[in-house]
Design an enzyme around this catalytic site. Structure first.
Site, PDB file in Angstrom:
ATOM      1  N   GLY A 148     -51.699  63.700 -24.219  1.00 19.89           N
ATOM      2  CA  GLY A 148     -53.123  63.398 -24.090  1.00 19.89           C
ATOM      3  C   GLY A 148     -53.328  61.901 -24.173  1.00 19.89           C
ATOM      4  O   GLY A 148     -54.027  61.312 -23.364  1.00 19.89           O
TER       5      GLY A 148
ATOM      6  N   GLY B  71     -47.746  67.603 -28.604  1.00 22.62           N
ATOM      7  CA  GLY B  71     -46.341  67.360 -28.306  1.00 22.62           C
ATOM      8  C   GLY B  71     -45.770  66.472 -29.396  1.00 22.62           C
ATOM      9  O   GLY B  71     -44.612  66.086 -29.386  1.00 22.62           O
ATOM     10  N   THR B  72     -46.623  66.188 -30.387  1.00 24.24           N
ATOM     11  CA  THR B  72     -46.283  65.247 -31.444  1.00 24.24           C
ATOM     12  C   THR B  72     -45.475  65.883 -32.567  1.00 24.24           C
ATOM     13  O   THR B  72     -44.789  65.190 -33.301  1.00 24.24           O
ATOM     14  CB  THR B  72     -47.571  64.681 -32.047  1.00 24.24           C
ATOM     15  OG1 THR B  72     -48.468  65.783 -32.230  1.00 24.24           O
ATOM     16  CG2 THR B  72     -48.211  63.678 -31.113  1.00 24.24           C
TER      17      THR B  72
ATOM     18  N   ASN C 128     -40.985  64.184 -40.841  1.00 27.75           N
ATOM     19  CA  ASN C 128     -39.918  64.796 -40.054  1.00 27.75           C
ATOM     20  C   ASN C 128     -39.258  63.689 -39.245  1.00 27.75           C
ATOM     21  O   ASN C 128     -39.842  63.133 -38.312  1.00 27.75           O
ATOM     22  CB  ASN C 128     -40.495  65.876 -39.133  1.00 27.75           C
ATOM     23  CG  ASN C 128     -39.419  66.586 -38.315  1.00 27.75           C
ATOM     24  OD1 ASN C 128     -38.427  65.978 -37.903  1.00 27.75           O
ATOM     25  ND2 ASN C 128     -39.608  67.871 -38.085  1.00 27.75           N
TER      26      ASN C 128
ATOM     27  N   LYS D 251     -37.080  63.611 -37.109  1.00 29.04           N
ATOM     28  CA  LYS D 251     -36.803  63.851 -35.687  1.00 29.04           C
ATOM     29  C   LYS D 251     -38.066  63.700 -34.827  1.00 29.04           C
ATOM     30  O   LYS D 251     -38.060  62.998 -33.815  1.00 29.04           O
ATOM     31  CB  LYS D 251     -36.238  65.262 -35.530  1.00 29.04           C
ATOM     32  CG  LYS D 251     -35.566  65.521 -34.218  1.00 29.04           C
ATOM     33  CD  LYS D 251     -34.793  66.838 -34.318  1.00 29.04           C
ATOM     34  CE  LYS D 251     -33.914  67.048 -33.107  1.00 29.04           C
ATOM     35  NZ  LYS D 251     -33.066  68.223 -33.282  1.00 29.04           N
ATOM     36  N   THR D 252     -39.133  64.360 -35.247  1.00 28.72           N
ATOM     37  CA  THR D 252     -40.359  64.240 -34.440  1.00 28.72           C
ATOM     38  C   THR D 252     -40.920  62.820 -34.561  1.00 28.72           C
ATOM     39  O   THR D 252     -41.509  62.307 -33.606  1.00 28.72           O
ATOM     40  CB  THR D 252     -41.416  65.282 -34.865  1.00 28.72           C
ATOM     41  OG1 THR D 252     -41.682  65.136 -36.257  1.00 28.72           O
ATOM     42  CG2 THR D 252     -40.952  66.688 -34.583  1.00 28.72           C
TER      43      THR D 252
ATOM     44  N   GLN E  81     -41.674  60.446 -31.397  1.00 30.40           N
ATOM     45  CA  GLN E  81     -42.960  59.765 -31.212  1.00 30.40           C
ATOM     46  C   GLN E  81     -42.759  58.285 -30.919  1.00 30.40           C
ATOM     47  O   GLN E  81     -43.366  57.705 -30.039  1.00 30.40           O
ATOM     48  CB  GLN E  81     -43.784  59.853 -32.507  1.00 30.40           C
ATOM     49  CG  GLN E  81     -44.625  61.069 -32.616  1.00 30.40           C
ATOM     50  CD  GLN E  81     -45.804  60.971 -31.697  1.00 30.40           C
ATOM     51  OE1 GLN E  81     -46.704  60.181 -31.882  1.00 30.40           O
ATOM     52  NE2 GLN E  81     -45.787  61.760 -30.666  1.00 30.40           N
TER      53      GLN E  81
ATOM     54  N   GLY F 281     -49.090  58.117 -41.041  1.00 32.47           N
ATOM     55  CA  GLY F 281     -49.245  58.447 -39.609  1.00 32.47           C
ATOM     56  C   GLY F 281     -48.633  57.365 -38.748  1.00 32.47           C
ATOM     57  O   GLY F 281     -48.616  56.193 -39.118  1.00 32.47           O
TER      58      GLY F 281
ATOM     59  N   GLU G 264     -49.533  55.825 -32.953  1.00 29.05           N
ATOM     60  CA  GLU G 264     -49.930  54.719 -32.075  1.00 29.05           C
ATOM     61  C   GLU G 264     -49.179  53.422 -32.375  1.00 29.05           C
ATOM     62  O   GLU G 264     -49.018  52.577 -31.504  1.00 29.05           O
ATOM     63  CB  GLU G 264     -51.450  54.465 -32.199  1.00 29.05           C
ATOM     64  CG  GLU G 264     -52.159  55.700 -32.679  1.00 29.05           C
ATOM     65  CD  GLU G 264     -53.481  56.039 -32.049  1.00 29.05           C
ATOM     66  OE1 GLU G 264     -53.927  55.365 -31.110  1.00 29.05           O
ATOM     67  OE2 GLU G 264     -54.086  57.010 -32.527  1.00 29.05           O
TER      68      GLU G 264
END
Ligand code: FAD
Ligand code: SF4
Lengths: 339, 704
Positions: B246, B476-477, B594, B596-597, B601, B665, B668
């Site tokens: 997105g 997809g994050t 995590n 990996k994710t 990202q 977080g 971005e």
């Protein structure tokens, strides 16, 4: 997108018969150009004649060279052993184009007729003489000083009615190796030299090749290159893969016993209205020693007649440097062509 | 066996198998009985009025159910413009209600037919004639027009800002950098096209929407308002369980969704609309172009005495979107005299909207390029320069307020070490490998941390399975996976025993999946609910718990994430070819949930940053204002062959003053500063300073 009929031709003669004189019919090979143009409304055929089953998918070699069926895929041609060995410029040019998936679908015949990537041509809401003669040239623009997005356009062979660049990589190599295009028409079969096959836009940019509307390409022939020939294709683009050429150069070269250039064929991509054979560069190279100065002089000669537009003037210098680089690489391989 | 370290482990995506087997149903995959297909008719001019629309051929075309234009469209209403109340539309205006054309590709009609092909064909048959005017698509010219404004704030922060006396400090600075940087229009280009499938109940008392939405609660409220629906009488349900990216373009609600629902209401059957790639260049936002004048004043050793950052950008004619470009400049370095200014023009383009790292991304390209120029001018190493001007405390508070945690110096250290920064060519254009010039560059990254109130429901079965339910999102994050990890960790369960349902407005509400806040907002709610369930868990009893927790309240700390990014580029200057040979990013984002994710990202952000630096740009025809690159062949972003050697590392230190897990977080952050790192490396390689993105082959040639 218009409704259309689909028919499958079974032989070249059958394909020609089905085409007849129907101006609304189109041959479809890999479809990678045609289907896109249909979705965009640029092409609105009422019949698609599938030419994927005409038996034109073989490659044979004899003492004259290589005979390639019109339906051979771009991938198969690029990966063919003889092509890789004897016409490396062909293999390199094809592999520099599009993406693996597209090359798997794309055919030799379709590549010769891919025509044009100008954004105005592909947008039916925009003026374009090539698509709709007389509507104007969007890339040249409506007002002096406010030209269209013409960064990708040509600097050689343009006319006031069209400045689009020919987008093909393979066709540049075809011109460099002096390939012939085999054409079947209802009356007779003939061979055209690749370099004569494409037409400059002049006042009739809508006519892009010498192929008649009722004619079929059945194959191409690659003549043997002169003994000892070196050949190479180099493409400069906005990203490392999957982008059209800003500039490219295909060169076939031989040196005589004294180390002077005794044969040179130079074709340029991304810069001409058609795959651009540069006699000027060839003449400048012939009988010269393979020096940087000679290469530079040839490159300057190649672009002596170039006309830049608002956003593509860089192609003159870049086109020259691309040609000089290829020439240098041919005589001093590995002098830096490493990514 | 319960994995010991559930939090932080590189656990595979729990939704991975569904995605690779095609089991994950995206909005555009939804197919309902009796469903018909809608295709928007869009304007081919960018400014003017519709003179006439002839729909006679379209109406008669086979399979056509309705052709909606301004003549027969039902009344539709402006969506909301209220982010805090989860009623935020992308535009302040609705199509098909008037004659005016504000931008190219604007919706002027909707054709619905029994098949997609027939709808596309009939849409082509609509004949529109216009009275057209010359559109405004030139930012420099637009900034001089009377409708340009100087908005005071964005996101509650001042855009027109001053501390100290900038003019005086500049006048006294022995070293000055005074440059203008520009960034182009960029489009989000998620792989998955925007889609909406609308279905009404027979009695009209409920509407179900399958949407591509990063914020289903907002989609519900905004689309209801556009349709004039009173939500106390009509139930609106929005679902968006899977998203194919997105990047911000699916955050605000767009008019096409309401049109789909309106058509379904008119026709009494479900309607599906999927935007074409071309339409995605007009109808769902983009990042606006910017022109940024940055002035830095320092002493001879590089200590900043004055900073001025003035940005000009634009919005459309139908919405005031503000790309908050200058905000990060106010806080990244210690500098007592600093001014930012902001001009907002109006142009005849589709409406811009947040795109990954809105503001920071273009802003840091300018600031971090200027810092590199200052480093060169003073002869100070770029990393040393940044250390020298390190903001130990938040400069916006007169250096009083502390950061909740900040490890940017460690990012510099670790990065310099891992990257081999000490081998950096000291002089530009001094190192080569064959024809390729080699250069190193670096830049800082920064992005604010935030979180917002979220609810969540967790249910526990007697045999020790847990299910999480929340109207949050996974773009997809990795949200599905991460929320399962939180619950597994709190309840002492293996991750495989936890499942998760997301993105359905019938589930407990949660905020926009934007602003890198999902983990920080939803995670604490999951933890809180699980804590309340612990007694059930210990007793082996079933239970369920719904909680709502507030966002973080001001606690006397500034919350901000940081990073340092390093690029090595190789430039074939004669041919203008640039390759990013390797890229290293070190990030300080608090606790990693995590590995990996998180890594994935960051890879995406870096790749987007390389694209921004080297190739991405949307072109508008300067005369007609039409988008001339509306497809993935003409709009370039990196392909595999462009990407080499990306390495990522985290300063994995929980933030003690931000949320229960100390996770700030990171969606971005990696894109901010990445383009500057590449551009700075290009300078180091070639001595060519590029201030206008993207750095195309012609850019290098023109300057070389
Ligand atoms: C996204 C994208 C990127 C691309 N990038 C590149 C690139 O970088 N470099 C490059 O060179 N090319 C590129 N291409 C173009 C690609 O090479 C051509 O689309 C392809 O070669 C066309 O072959 P085809 O068989 O699919 O042709 P089709 O689409 O089937 O046909 C094209 C045209 O040729 C006619 N035709 C086909 N075969 C015959 C025949 N035997 N006799 C008479 N008429 C015939 C058809 O009627 C049609 O008008 C790209 C294409 C796409 C879509
Ligand atoms: S350059 Fe040729 S193809 Fe492009 S708009 Fe002009 S006429 Fe059409």
């Amino acid at each position: 997108m218009n409704p259309f009929r689909y028919v499958k031709a079974t032989s070249p003669a059958d394909a020609l018969a089905r085409m007849g004189r129907n101006p609304g019919a189109r041959f479809v090979a890999g479809g990678t150009t045609l289907l896109d143009l249909m979705k965009l409304g640029v092409e609105t055929p009422d019949v698609l004649i599938d030419i994927n089953h005409l038996g034109l998918d073989g490659i044979t070699e004899d003492r004259h060279g290589l005979h390639i069926g019109a339906h051979v895929s771009n991938t198969d041609l690029a990966e063919h052993d003889s092509v890789k060995k004897k016409w490396p410029v062909m293999s390199q040019a094809i592999l520099a184009g599009a993406s693996t998936q597209l090359r798997n679908m794309a055919t030799v015949g379709g590549n010769l007729l891919q025509g044009n990537r100008c954004g105005y041509f592909r947008d039916v809401a925009m003026p374009c003489n090539r698509r709709d003669p007389g509507t104007g040239c969007g890339a040249l623009g409506e007002q002096p000083g406010v030209e269209g997005i013409n960064r990708y356009c040509a600097v050689l062979g343009t006319s006031p009615s069209c400045i689009a660049a020919h987008p093909s990589d393979m066709c540049v190599a075809l011109v460099a190796v002096d390939a012939k295009v085999k054409i079947s028409s209802p009356a007779f079969d003939r061979l055209e030299r690749a370099e004569d096959f494409f037409r400059l836009p002049g006042d009739t940019p809508q006519i892009q090749t010498r192929l008649g509307p009722d004619e079929l390409i059945t194959g191409i022939e690659l003549p043997e290159l002169p003994a000892g020939a070196r050949s190479m294709y180099l493409k400069v683009r906005d990203r490392t893969s999957y982008a059209y050429a800003l500039t490219s150069a295909a060169v076939v070269l031989t040196l005589d016993a004294k180390g002077r250039i005794d044969h040179a064929r130079v074709a340029l991509g991304g810069v001409g209205s058609v795959p651009w054979r540069s006699h000027e560069a060839e003449n400048a190279l012939l009988s010269s020693p393979p020096t940087e100065e000679a290469f530079r002089a040839a490159a300057e000669a190649a672009f002596a007649g170039a006309v830049p537009y608002q956003y593509n003037g860089f192609k003159i210098a870049l086109g020259q440097d691309t040609l000089v680089r290829v020439l240098n690489e041919l005589v001093r391989p590995g002098a830096g062509e490493r990514p | 066996m319960i994995p010991k370290n559930v939090i932080g482990a590189g656990i595979d995506r729990v939704d991975g198998p569904l995605k690779v087997t095609g089991g994950a149903k995206y909005a555009g995959d939804v197919s309902l009985d009796g469903m018909v297909y809608a295709v928007p008719v869009t304007s081919t001019i960018a400014r003017g009025n519709i003179a006439s629309m002839d729909t006679s051929a379209a109406v008669k075309a086979p399979g056509v159910r309705i052709v909606m234009t301004r003549e027969n469209a039902p009344p539709l209403f402006k969506g909301g413009n209220d982010y805090d109340d989860a009623c935020q539309s992308g535009e302040d205006w609705m199509p098909l209600q008037d004659d005016e054309i504000y931008y190219d590709g604007q919706i002027i009609g909707l054709v619905v037919a029994d098949t997609l092909e027939r709808a596309i064909h009939a849409a082509d048959l609509v004949e529109t004639s216009y009275q057209s005017c010359r559109p405004m698509v030139d930012l420099t010219a637009a900034l001089k027009k009377p409708d340009a404004t100087q908005p005071a704030t964005a996101l509650g922060q001042p855009l027109q800002y001053e501390r100290g006396d900038v003019d005086k400090a500049l006048a006294k600075s022995p070293v000055r950098i005074d440059r203008t940087y520009t960034t182009p229009v960029q489009h989000h280009n998620p792989l998955e096209p925007h889609a909406s499938v609308a279905e009404w109940s027979d009695d009209g008392s409920s509407l179900t929407l399958h949407e591509t939405s990063q914020w289903v609660v907002n989609s519900r409220n905004s689309i209801a308002r556009m349709l004039g629906i009173d939500q106390s009488k009509v139930t609106v349900r929005v679902l968006s369980p899977f998203l194919g990216g997105g990047f911000g373009s699916k955050g605000y609600a767009w008019a096409f969704s309401a049109l789909t629902a309106a058509a379904a209401r008119e026709l009494g059957c479900p309607v599906k609309l999927v935007l074409s790639r071309r339409q995605m260049y007009s109808l769902n936002g983009h990042r606006p172009s910017t022109t940024q004048a940055v002035t830095l004043g320092s002493d001879r050793r590089g200590r900043l005495k004055a900073t001025r950052h003035l940005c000009g950008t634009y919005t459309s004619k139908v919405f005031q979107y503000i790309e908050p470009v200058v905000l990060s400049t106010q806080l990244l370095y210690k500098c007592s005299s600093l001014r930012t200014g902001f001009d907002l023009a109006r142009m005849n383009t589709g409406t811009p909207t947040p795109m990954r790292g809105p503001g920071e991304t273009p802003g840091l390209f300018a600031l971090e390029s200027a810092m590199d120029e200052l480093a060169f001018a003073t002869g100070v190493d770029p990393i040393d320069l940044r250390r020298l001007n390190y903001a130990e405390r938040d400069p916006r508070t007169n250096n009083r307020q502390r950061w909740s945690s900040k490890h940017l110096n460690e990012c510099y250290d670790k990065g310099a070490e891992e990257f081999g920064w000490k081998d950096r060519p000291k002089k530009p254009a001094s190192r080569r490998d064959g024809r390729w010039l080699i250069g190193y560059g670096m830049a800082s990254a920064t992005y604010p941390a935030q979180n917002t109130s979220s609810s969540v429901k967790v249910s526990l079965t007697a045999d020790g399975r847990a299910e999480i339910e929340v109207a949050s999102h996974d773009l997809g994050t990795g949200t599905y996976t991460i929320l399962c990890q939180f619950a597994a960790n709190e309840l002492g369960l293996p991750v495989s025993k936890v499942s998760c349902r997301l993105a359905d407005t019938f589930l407990p509400p949660s905020p926009c999946a934007g602003g890198s806040q999902t983990v920080a907002s939803v995670g604490p709610a999951v933890i809180a609910a699980c804590k309340n369930l612990l007694t059930f868990r210990k007793a082996g009893m079933p239970g369920e718990e719904t909680v709502t927790i507030p966002g973080s309240q001001p606690n006397g700390f500034s919350w901000q994430s940081f990073g340092a990014q390093f690029a090595e580029v190789r430039v074939d200057a004669a041919l203008g070819r640039i390759r990013v040979h390797r890229f290293l990013g070190i990030y300080d984002v608090g606790q990693i949930i995590n590995e990996k994710t998180a890594r994935s990202q960051v890879h995406g952000g870096i790749i987007q940053g390389i694209g921004m630096a080297l190739m991405e740009a949307t072109a508008f025809d300067p005369y007609f204002g039409r988008v001339m690159t509306p497809n993935l062949a003409d709009y370039h972003f990196p392909v595999n062959a462009d990407i080499h050697g990306i390495r990522v590392s985290f300063i994995d230190e929980p933030d003690p003053h931000f949320g229960p897990m100390g996770a700030r977080g990171l969606g971005e952050l990696p894109l901010t500063g990445a383009a500057a790192a590449v551009a700075n490396a290009v300078f180091n390689a070639t001595g060519i300073r590029v201030r206008d993105l993207p750095i195309l082959p012609d850019t290098i040639l023109a300057k070389g």
